[in-house]
Design an enzyme around this catalytic site. Structure first.
Site, PDB file in Angstrom:
ATOM      1  N   ARG A 231       0.841  -1.202   0.000  1.00 40.47           N
ATOM      2  CA  ARG A 231       0.000   0.000   0.000  1.00 40.47           C
ATOM      3  C   ARG A 231       0.874   1.250   0.000  1.00 40.47           C
ATOM      4  NH1 ARG A 231      -2.069   2.777   5.000  1.00 40.47           N
ATOM      5  NH2 ARG A 231      -3.723   4.226   4.356  1.00 40.47           N
TER       6      ARG A 231
ATOM      7  N   ARG B 258      -8.843  19.711   8.508  1.00 41.91           N
ATOM      8  CA  ARG B 258      -7.713  19.798   9.430  1.00 41.91           C
ATOM      9  C   ARG B 258      -7.718  21.109  10.193  1.00 41.91           C
ATOM     10  NH1 ARG B 258      -3.921  15.931   9.455  1.00 41.91           N
ATOM     11  NH2 ARG B 258      -3.941  14.422   7.757  1.00 41.91           N
TER      12      ARG B 258
ATOM     13  N   LYS C  73     -13.187   2.742   0.591  1.00 40.12           N
ATOM     14  CA  LYS C  73     -13.002   2.828   2.033  1.00 40.12           C
ATOM     15  C   LYS C  73     -14.264   3.442   2.650  1.00 40.12           C
ATOM     16  CE  LYS C  73      -8.905   4.367   3.302  1.00 40.12           C
ATOM     17  NZ  LYS C  73      -7.701   5.241   3.308  1.00 40.12           N
TER      18      LYS C  73
ATOM     19  N   THR D 249      -6.923  -0.900  10.124  1.00 37.21           N
ATOM     20  CA  THR D 249      -6.692   0.084  11.184  1.00 37.21           C
ATOM     21  C   THR D 249      -6.467  -0.537  12.558  1.00 37.21           C
ATOM     22  OG1 THR D 249      -8.235   1.551  10.006  1.00 37.21           O
ATOM     23  CG2 THR D 249      -7.343   2.332  12.085  1.00 37.21           C
TER      24      THR D 249
END
Length: 463
Positions: free
Chosen positions: A60, A101, A251, A309
């Site tokens: 990945r 963010r 995802k 994860t």
């Protein structure tokens, strides 16, 4: 726990014995695939060769970090290692995706300390240099998207804010700080339950796919924060007619993606249960429910599913995982996942090879607790219940698997130009090795990379 693969109500694990606990692990028998994130800890040729030997099926490349030049150099080393070890290792481009963010700090500060109970103002003026009283946020629509009483999570949930008031005209939200925290600049922010007004495929993502992914012949694109089927259609448009063989793995990272999961599953090539951001968007105690639901539906649809994860998170620093982490990996396998993924454990951890090896061994042990004869029937019955009938090629694949089980065949050999037949055979969980013979390098890497129980051999011709 009641078995979900039995015709009658029985407790799961009835055929697990003490001998199974005591015997040595045969890691070569592993069916579940392993995706490894590449980074500084594992990107030299020798290290990559070792990881390929112990279990890496897909590499990945995380485009939330790094640049095209750095990723390109790493890819060249990966392909050298794969050639040296004769492995059909898949290559996955993981897009950065849309993100929210926090901003930068005033006076060159590296961190700010926030105190529980105090008020913090969030401003959408991203040029603003913040402090512990006022902080910038990159999401322009923040004051219109949240309401008083709603929570905002920052820095992977280490900071929790509760919205007190919103001033749309000023582009600001006043929030109460719910816990003491020390955070750095540009930390991720999550808005649980909010339908975020940001494109799934950003300009950077499109550039990464067109300027790096396509020229470098990647096998998979992991699309971050997919929320609806149209997001997948957009990616296929970006890929263009000559690159439709590149598989898209969606995802699922927020509530909107969960709500539209059925239409996403129909349009995508595969699914990733991205539990990190998902655990920020829905209550963490419900993530396992979402995981089981998504895996089951993907199994019935015959689409590869990746569980990701924090699977062996402690191995970023420790040489051994916690027992809870091993149980997490094993339970994902028992749920029916096709692949498990390592992130920081291999990209920046101190024990990347050990992490892959322990994950491989855990997968093997979990698979030993599966009754594949019953599992075949469970997949078939669930597919018939969901769709009413099997398609022609799917019925042939089902019959091949049933025959292999009945005659106790040692292996199944599949000749496949596109990988579709191999995927249908893998769907029915034959419980014995499946070798895919193909003339296409991308098909060999995709089958070896994400199809459960499948190995691949690249041949000059199938005639």
């Amino acid at each position: 726990m009641i078995s979900n693969t039995s015709d009658v109500p029985t407790l799961a694990g009835g055929f697990i014995t003490l001998d199974m606990v005591k015997r040595s692990t045969d890691e070569q028998a592993r069916r579940t695939k392993i995706i490894c994130t590449l980074g500084p800890a594992c990107w030299d040729v020798e290290q990559l060769e070792t990881m390929l030997e112990v279990g890496m099926n897909v590499a990945r490349f995380n485009f939330s970090h790094g640049d095209h030049e750095g990723h390109g150099a790493c890819l060249e080393r990966l392909r050298t290692a794969a050639k040296n070890k004769n492995k059909n290792c898949g290559v996955l481009l993981d897009t950065k995706g849309p993100e929210i963010r926090s901003g930068f700090f005033a006076d060159g500060a590296k961190k700010i300390n926030l105190v529980k109970g105090e008020t913090l103002v969030l401003t959408t003026d991203y040029a603003f240099k913040g402090d512990n009283k006022k902080l910038a946020c990159s999401y322009p629509a923040l004051p219109k998207s949240v309401v008083p009483g709603q929570q905002i999570l920052c820095a992977d949930g280490s900071l929790v804010l509760t919205v007190l008031s919103c001033d749309v005209a000023a582009g600001e939200c006043s929030c109460r700080i719910e816990n003491n925290a020390s955070i750095g600049e540009r930390k991720n922010m999550n808005l649980p339950g909010v339908v975020v007004d940001l494109p799934t495929l950003t300009a950077k993502d499109i550039e990464d796919i067109k300027e790096w992914g396509i020229p470098n012949k990647v096998d998979f694109i992991a699309a971050s924060f997919v929320r609806k089927a149209s997001d997948i259609h957009k990616i296929r448009e970006v890929l263009g007619p000559d690159n439709q063989h590149v598989q898209i793995i969606c995802k699922i990272e927020n509530q909107e993606g969960l709500e539209n999961y059925d239409e996403i599953l129909e349009a995508t090539d595969g699914v990733m249960v991205a539990r990190g951001d998902l655990g920020m968007e829905i209550p963490p105690e419900k993530v396992f429910l979402a995981q089981k639901m998504m895996i089951r539906k993907a199994n019935i649809a015959g689409k590869p599913v990746v569980t990701a994860t924090q699977m062996l998170e402690s191995m970023i620093t420790n040489p051994r995982p916690t027992r809870a982490e091993c149980s997490d990996v094993a339970n994902a396998v028992l749920d029916g996942t096709d692949c498990v993924m390592l992130s920081g454990e291999t990209a920046g951890g101190e024990h990347p090879t050990a992490a892959v090896s322990i994950m491989a061994a855990t997968c093997v042990e979990a698979e030993s607790a599966v009754n594949f004869d019953s599992l075949y029937q469970a997949v078939r019955n669930s597919t018939l219940s969901r769709y009413g009938s099997l398609g022609t090629s799917e019925s042939i694949a089902s019959s091949a698997v049933k025959t292999a089980i009945d005659v106790n065949a040692k292996a199944i050999i599949v000749c496949s130009e596109s990988g579709a037949t191999a995927a249908q055979v893998a769907k029915f969980r034959p419980g014995r090795p499946v070798t895919v013979l193909t003339t296409a390098g991308s098909v060999a890497r995709q089958c070896y990379g994400v199809l459960k129980g499948c190995d691949a051999r690249l041949l000059p011709s199938l005639e």
